[in-house]
Design an enzyme around this catalytic site. Structure first.
Site, PDB file in Angstrom:
ATOM      1  N   ASN A 179       2.212 -10.257  -1.739  1.00  0.00           N
ATOM      2  CA  ASN A 179       2.792  -9.526  -2.964  1.00  0.00           C
ATOM      3  C   ASN A 179       1.919  -9.499  -4.039  1.00  0.00           C
ATOM      4  OD1 ASN A 179       2.685 -12.720  -2.959  1.00  0.00           O
ATOM      5  ND2 ASN A 179       4.126 -12.686  -4.689  1.00  0.00           N
ATOM      6  N   GLU A 203       2.321  -8.891  -7.923  1.00  0.00           N
ATOM      7  CA  GLU A 203       2.967  -8.628  -9.267  1.00  0.00           C
ATOM      8  C   GLU A 203       2.306  -7.787 -10.245  1.00  0.00           C
ATOM      9  OE1 GLU A 203       5.377 -12.961  -8.608  1.00  0.00           O
ATOM     10  OE2 GLU A 203       3.968 -12.784 -10.392  1.00  0.00           O
ATOM     11  N   CYS A 222       6.438  -6.252  -2.854  1.00  0.00           N
ATOM     12  CA  CYS A 222       6.459  -7.833  -2.252  1.00  0.00           C
ATOM     13  C   CYS A 222       5.227  -7.502  -0.640  1.00  0.00           C
ATOM     14  CB  CYS A 222       7.746  -7.711  -1.488  1.00  0.00           C
ATOM     15  SG  CYS A 222       9.244  -7.860  -2.814  1.00  0.00           S
ATOM     16  N   GLU A 271       5.893  -7.782   2.379  1.00  0.00           N
ATOM     17  CA  GLU A 271       6.464  -7.235   3.767  1.00  0.00           C
ATOM     18  C   GLU A 271       6.283  -5.745   3.351  1.00  0.00           C
ATOM     19  OE1 GLU A 271       7.813  -9.571   1.944  1.00  0.00           O
ATOM     20  OE2 GLU A 271       9.515 -10.289   2.782  1.00  0.00           O
ATOM     21  N   CYS A 302      13.323 -10.305   0.900  1.00  0.00           N
ATOM     22  CA  CYS A 302      14.586  -9.791  -0.025  1.00  0.00           C
ATOM     23  C   CYS A 302      15.029  -8.634   0.438  1.00  0.00           C
ATOM     24  CB  CYS A 302      13.810  -9.688  -1.386  1.00  0.00           C
ATOM     25  SG  CYS A 302      12.856  -8.039  -1.280  1.00  0.00           S
ATOM     26  N   CYS A 359      13.263  -5.599   0.671  1.00  0.00           N
ATOM     27  CA  CYS A 359      12.198  -5.438   1.922  1.00  0.00           C
ATOM     28  C   CYS A 359      13.019  -5.346   3.285  1.00  0.00           C
ATOM     29  CB  CYS A 359      11.444  -6.754   1.846  1.00  0.00           C
ATOM     30  SG  CYS A 359      10.159  -6.724   0.670  1.00  0.00           S
TER      31      CYS A 359
END
Length: 115
Positions: free
Chosen positions: A27, A29, A38, A40, A72, A75
């Site tokens: 990830n 940010e 993210c 994934e 999530c 994802c």
């Protein structure tokens, strides 16, 4: 991972069908939260860059949490584009794998072309 805002670091790895290479992701940010990606999706973008058309054999997600972490919803939808209902999704931490699911258990009705 680069997670200065949430402190929730996530790593991911993909194994593709008919490829021996493991594709990593993490990830990343951003102060503009919408620009965050993210782990994934980071791995999937990397796989598309390297291999073009692809099919995911399995996904591994690793966090520092003791309980399993599920991808999530965003994802999961992106994973749906490159997987089948039976694609395996593993969750783990530094100690090892803590859970395993078939993709269809996590997103039983994805917006995709498979049934």
């Amino acid at each position: 991972a680069y997670a200065p805002y949430s402190q929730f670091k996530v790593g991911a790895a993909l194994k593709l069908v008919n490829e021996d290479t493991i594709i990593p992701g993490c990830n990343v940010e951003n102060a503009s939260y919408g620009a965050t990606i993210c782990a994934e999706r980071s791995a999937i973008v990397s796989a598309c860059t390297q291999f073009g058309k692809l099919q995911i054999a399995y996904v591994v997600i690793v966090t520092g949490e003791s309980k399993p972490t599920v991808p999530c919803a965003l994802c999961l939808q992106v994973i749906a584009e490159f997987s089948t209902p039976d694609t395996l999704v593993f969750s783990g931490n530094e100690a090892g794998i803590t859970a395993k699911w078939h993709f269809k258990e996590l997103l039983p009705k994805p917006f995709t072309s498979f049934e």
